[in-house]
Design a protein around this motif. Structure first.
Motif, PDB file in Angstrom:
ATOM      1  N   GLN A 192       0.799  -1.221   0.000  1.00 58.33           N
ATOM      2  CA  GLN A 192       0.000   0.000   0.000  1.00 58.33           C
ATOM      3  C   GLN A 192       0.834   1.274   0.000  1.00 58.33           C
ATOM      4  O   GLN A 192       0.374   2.325  -0.456  1.00 58.33           O
ATOM      5  CB  GLN A 192      -0.941  -0.004   1.207  1.00 58.33           C
ATOM      6  N   THR A 193       2.061   1.207   0.478  1.00 56.80           N
ATOM      7  CA  THR A 193       2.890   2.413   0.556  1.00 56.80           C
ATOM      8  C   THR A 193       3.462   2.817  -0.800  1.00 56.80           C
ATOM      9  O   THR A 193       3.700   3.995  -1.048  1.00 56.80           O
ATOM     10  CB  THR A 193       4.051   2.217   1.543  1.00 56.80           C
ATOM     11  N   ARG A 194       3.682   1.836  -1.689  1.00 52.25           N
ATOM     12  CA  ARG A 194       4.354   2.120  -2.960  1.00 52.25           C
ATOM     13  C   ARG A 194       3.558   1.694  -4.194  1.00 52.25           C
ATOM     14  O   ARG A 194       3.969   1.965  -5.313  1.00 52.25           O
ATOM     15  CB  ARG A 194       5.729   1.443  -3.008  1.00 52.25           C
ATOM     16  N   PHE A 195       2.463   0.972  -3.984  1.00 47.14           N
ATOM     17  CA  PHE A 195       1.717   0.410  -5.108  1.00 47.14           C
ATOM     18  C   PHE A 195       0.236   0.755  -4.999  1.00 47.14           C
ATOM     19  O   PHE A 195      -0.270   1.100  -3.923  1.00 47.14           O
ATOM     20  CB  PHE A 195       1.879  -1.116  -5.156  1.00 47.14           C
ATOM     21  N   THR A 196      -0.434   0.641  -6.125  1.00 41.38           N
ATOM     22  CA  THR A 196      -1.879   0.853  -6.181  1.00 41.38           C
ATOM     23  C   THR A 196      -2.509  -0.288  -6.959  1.00 41.38           C
ATOM     24  O   THR A 196      -1.816  -1.165  -7.473  1.00 41.38           O
ATOM     25  CB  THR A 196      -2.202   2.208  -6.856  1.00 41.38           C
ATOM     26  N   ASP A 197      -3.853  -0.289  -7.070  1.00 37.68           N
ATOM     27  CA  ASP A 197      -4.583  -1.314  -7.809  1.00 37.68           C
ATOM     28  C   ASP A 197      -4.209  -2.719  -7.312  1.00 37.68           C
ATOM     29  O   ASP A 197      -3.920  -3.624  -8.089  1.00 37.68           O
ATOM     30  CB  ASP A 197      -4.293  -1.184  -9.314  1.00 37.68           C
ATOM     31  N   ILE A 198      -4.246  -2.884  -5.991  1.00 39.92           N
ATOM     32  CA  ILE A 198      -3.840  -4.147  -5.364  1.00 39.92           C
ATOM     33  C   ILE A 198      -5.017  -5.119  -5.369  1.00 39.92           C
ATOM     34  O   ILE A 198      -6.101  -4.808  -4.868  1.00 39.92           O
ATOM     35  CB  ILE A 198      -3.354  -3.909  -3.919  1.00 39.92           C
ATOM     36  N   ARG A 199      -4.799  -6.299  -5.949  1.00 32.28           N
ATOM     37  CA  ARG A 199      -5.855  -7.312  -6.044  1.00 32.28           C
ATOM     38  C   ARG A 199      -5.268  -8.705  -5.823  1.00 32.28           C
ATOM     39  O   ARG A 199      -4.146  -8.974  -6.270  1.00 32.28           O
ATOM     40  CB  ARG A 199      -6.539  -7.256  -7.414  1.00 32.28           C
ATOM     41  N   THR A 200      -6.029  -9.566  -5.165  1.00 28.81           N
ATOM     42  CA  THR A 200      -5.594 -10.943  -4.923  1.00 28.81           C
ATOM     43  C   THR A 200      -6.608 -11.911  -5.509  1.00 28.81           C
ATOM     44  O   THR A 200      -7.816 -11.717  -5.359  1.00 28.81           O
ATOM     45  CB  THR A 200      -5.423 -11.215  -3.416  1.00 28.81           C
ATOM     46  N   PHE A 201      -6.099 -12.954  -6.167  1.00 26.93           N
ATOM     47  CA  PHE A 201      -6.945 -13.963  -6.808  1.00 26.93           C
ATOM     48  C   PHE A 201      -6.514 -15.357  -6.364  1.00 26.93           C
ATOM     49  O   PHE A 201      -5.338 -15.594  -6.073  1.00 26.93           O
ATOM     50  CB  PHE A 201      -6.826 -13.893  -8.332  1.00 26.93           C
ATOM     51  N   GLU A 202      -7.477 -16.248  -6.373  1.00 27.42           N
ATOM     52  CA  GLU A 202      -7.204 -17.684  -6.217  1.00 27.42           C
ATOM     53  C   GLU A 202      -7.782 -18.368  -7.451  1.00 27.42           C
ATOM     54  O   GLU A 202      -8.989 -18.299  -7.699  1.00 27.42           O
ATOM     55  CB  GLU A 202      -7.857 -18.248  -4.950  1.00 27.42           C
ATOM     56  N   VAL A 203      -6.935 -19.003  -8.220  1.00 25.46           N
ATOM     57  CA  VAL A 203      -7.361 -19.629  -9.470  1.00 25.46           C
ATOM     58  C   VAL A 203      -7.617 -21.115  -9.222  1.00 25.46           C
ATOM     59  O   VAL A 203      -6.699 -21.861  -8.876  1.00 25.46           O
ATOM     60  CB  VAL A 203      -6.293 -19.464 -10.571  1.00 25.46           C
ATOM     61  N   LEU A 204      -8.861 -21.544  -9.403  1.00 21.30           N
ATOM     62  CA  LEU A 204      -9.235 -22.945  -9.215  1.00 21.30           C
ATOM     63  C   LEU A 204      -9.657 -23.520 -10.558  1.00 21.30           C
ATOM     64  O   LEU A 204     -10.567 -23.005 -11.208  1.00 21.30           O
ATOM     65  CB  LEU A 204     -10.374 -23.069  -8.205  1.00 21.30           C
ATOM     66  N   LEU A 205      -9.002 -24.576 -10.955  1.00 25.40           N
ATOM     67  CA  LEU A 205      -9.269 -25.208 -12.243  1.00 25.40           C
ATOM     68  C   LEU A 205     -10.013 -26.513 -12.029  1.00 25.40           C
ATOM     69  O   LEU A 205      -9.592 -27.357 -11.239  1.00 25.40           O
ATOM     70  CB  LEU A 205      -7.948 -25.483 -12.970  1.00 25.40           C
ATOM     71  N   ARG A 206     -11.133 -26.695 -12.739  1.00 24.10           N
ATOM     72  CA  ARG A 206     -11.897 -27.925 -12.651  1.00 24.10           C
ATOM     73  C   ARG A 206     -11.941 -28.578 -14.030  1.00 24.10           C
ATOM     74  O   ARG A 206     -12.494 -28.009 -14.974  1.00 24.10           O
ATOM     75  CB  ARG A 206     -13.315 -27.650 -12.155  1.00 24.10           C
ATOM     76  N   THR A 207     -11.348 -29.740 -14.141  1.00 22.32           N
ATOM     77  CA  THR A 207     -11.259 -30.451 -15.412  1.00 22.32           C
ATOM     78  C   THR A 207     -12.366 -31.493 -15.507  1.00 22.32           C
ATOM     79  O   THR A 207     -12.646 -32.198 -14.531  1.00 22.32           O
ATOM     80  CB  THR A 207      -9.892 -31.152 -15.548  1.00 22.32           C
ATOM     81  N   TYR A 208     -12.969 -31.597 -16.691  1.00 25.08           N
ATOM     82  CA  TYR A 208     -14.037 -32.571 -16.908  1.00 25.08           C
ATOM     83  C   TYR A 208     -13.585 -33.665 -17.872  1.00 25.08           C
ATOM     84  O   TYR A 208     -12.842 -33.398 -18.824  1.00 25.08           O
ATOM     85  CB  TYR A 208     -15.288 -31.887 -17.471  1.00 25.08           C
ATOM     86  N   GLU A 209     -14.044 -34.864 -17.614  1.00 25.00           N
ATOM     87  CA  GLU A 209     -13.808 -35.978 -18.507  1.00 25.00           C
ATOM     88  C   GLU A 209     -15.099 -36.231 -19.295  1.00 25.00           C
ATOM     89  O   GLU A 209     -16.172 -36.373 -18.714  1.00 25.00           O
ATOM     90  CB  GLU A 209     -13.436 -37.227 -17.705  1.00 25.00           C
ATOM     91  N   VAL A 210     -14.986 -36.246 -20.609  1.00 27.12           N
ATOM     92  CA  VAL A 210     -16.145 -36.457 -21.472  1.00 27.12           C
ATOM     93  C   VAL A 210     -15.972 -37.797 -22.192  1.00 27.12           C
ATOM     94  O   VAL A 210     -14.962 -38.028 -22.851  1.00 27.12           O
ATOM     95  CB  VAL A 210     -16.287 -35.325 -22.508  1.00 27.12           C
ATOM     96  N   ARG A 211     -16.949 -38.690 -22.047  1.00 22.79           N
ATOM     97  CA  ARG A 211     -16.867 -39.996 -22.699  1.00 22.79           C
ATOM     98  C   ARG A 211     -18.273 -40.572 -22.894  1.00 22.79           C
ATOM     99  O   ARG A 211     -19.238 -40.135 -22.266  1.00 22.79           O
ATOM    100  CB  ARG A 211     -16.007 -40.964 -21.877  1.00 22.79           C
ATOM    101  N   GLU A 212     -18.346 -41.563 -23.753  1.00 23.46           N
ATOM    102  CA  GLU A 212     -19.608 -42.227 -24.025  1.00 23.46           C
ATOM    103  C   GLU A 212     -19.864 -43.300 -22.976  1.00 23.46           C
ATOM    104  O   GLU A 212     -18.975 -44.077 -22.632  1.00 23.46           O
ATOM    105  CB  GLU A 212     -19.599 -42.867 -25.411  1.00 23.46           C
TER     106      GLU A 212
END
Length: 311
Positions: free
Chosen positions: A227-247
């Motif tokens: 906060q003292t030297r930077f602006t536009d501070i944002r934090t993210f958590e990236v969660l990836l969900r993979t799907y299996e597609v089959r007959e």
């Protein structure tokens, strides 16, 4: 990008040569990096494959063994390299990597500073993003780890785009030589808040920073310092969900209607995972999509910020 010879262009649209690094694709869960060497062979459950048969083929080719088995010879893109590299440290995977490159606004020609290098998974993608005229300067405090990473970048043809240096960035900060030169800074450190003043010093006007931390307590302290030297501070958590597609073929177990009211008789069919589907046909097959059981969850938090402009 990935010929062993540094003079070769960063391109996969060419034939495989002796000394090239290829990704041997056996199946979805089984890939390995192999350096092509005339006279060598690869042995696996699909048979014996002569390297000499690979030379002259295009990346992506399907090659056969003496007993009829086959593998694919893929170009070692950063995405595939992330899946086959040696894990000297915990690495970032594609979901986090793509997010980092996008939010750090990394484009060809950028100068990027990274600490620490680790296994080089992110570094490889950063190098492709800044190519052909940018550069990645990556630092690691561990000399042997830095040397191994340097060897990997040589194998993958990235030596002209990446410089690996041994330095304790957390304790010493970035070298003064980089003051005002970096477009972006990436930190993967136990105590990133100690490096924030140095990062602000090396970043250009409107430069961006990202800090990767596995624990929310690290994020909180980092954000306080930012906060003292930077602006536009944002934090993210990236969660990836993979799907299996089959007959899936359904097994009929009981009737849910006899058609007495003029409707088509329906069957309740059970899927292999215990779920049910209604069908009017006793021999139906359906395409099913379900989450993969080994999908990765939390890897860490990504905190982004933009250096303040003081006039």
């Amino acid at each position: 990008m990935l010929a062993c010879h540094p003079a070769k262009k960063l391109s996969f649209n060419r034939s495989i040569s002796d000394g090239d690094l290829v990704i041997v694709y056996e199946k979805h869960e089984s890939m390995k990096a192999v350096t092509v060497c005339e006279g060598s062979v690869l042995q696996n459950r699909f048979g014996v494959f002569k390297h000499s048969d690979w030379i002259g083929k295009q990346f992506g080719s399907k090659v056969f063994s003496s007993k009829g088995g086959f593998v694919y010879l893929l170009a070692p893109t950063p995405e595939l390299w992330t899946l086959v590299l040696n894990h000297r440290t915990q690495i970032l995977y594609i979901a986090d990597i793509s997010f980092v490159i996008t939010y750090l606004e990394i484009v060809p020609g950028c100068v990027v500073l990274e600490s620490g290098t680790g296994s080089g998974s992110l570094t490889t993608s950063l190098a492709r993003a800044v190519a052909p005229s940018g550069h990645v300067n990556t630092f690691d405090f561990h000399e042997q780890r830095a040397e191994l990473a340097r060897a990997d970048f040589e194998k993958t043809g990235l030596s002209s785009l990446v410089t690996v240096k041994v330095r304790d960035i957390q304790g010493e900060g970035f070298p003064d030589d980089f003051t005002g030169m970096a477009d972006s800074v990436f930190l993967d450190l136990p105590q990133p808040w100690l490096t924030i003043p140095s990062a602000a010093k090396v970043l250009r006007h409107d430069g961006t920073l990202c800090s990767f931390s596995p624990c929310i307590e690290q994020v909180q302290r980092t954000c306080e310092t930012l906060q003292t030297r930077f602006t536009d501070i944002r934090t993210f958590e990236v969660l990836l969900r993979t799907y299996e597609v089959r007959e899936e073929k359904m097994q009929s177990i009981s009737g849910d209607g006899d058609g007495s009211n003029g409707s088509v008789p329906k069957k309740r069919r059970q899927c292999s995972d215990g779920s049910f589907v209604l069908s009017s046909s006793p021999s139906i097959s359906s395409v099913m999509a379900r989450p993969c059981g080994d999908a990765r969850g939390h890897t860490g938090y990504l905190t982004f910020a933009r250096v303040k402009c003081f006039s």
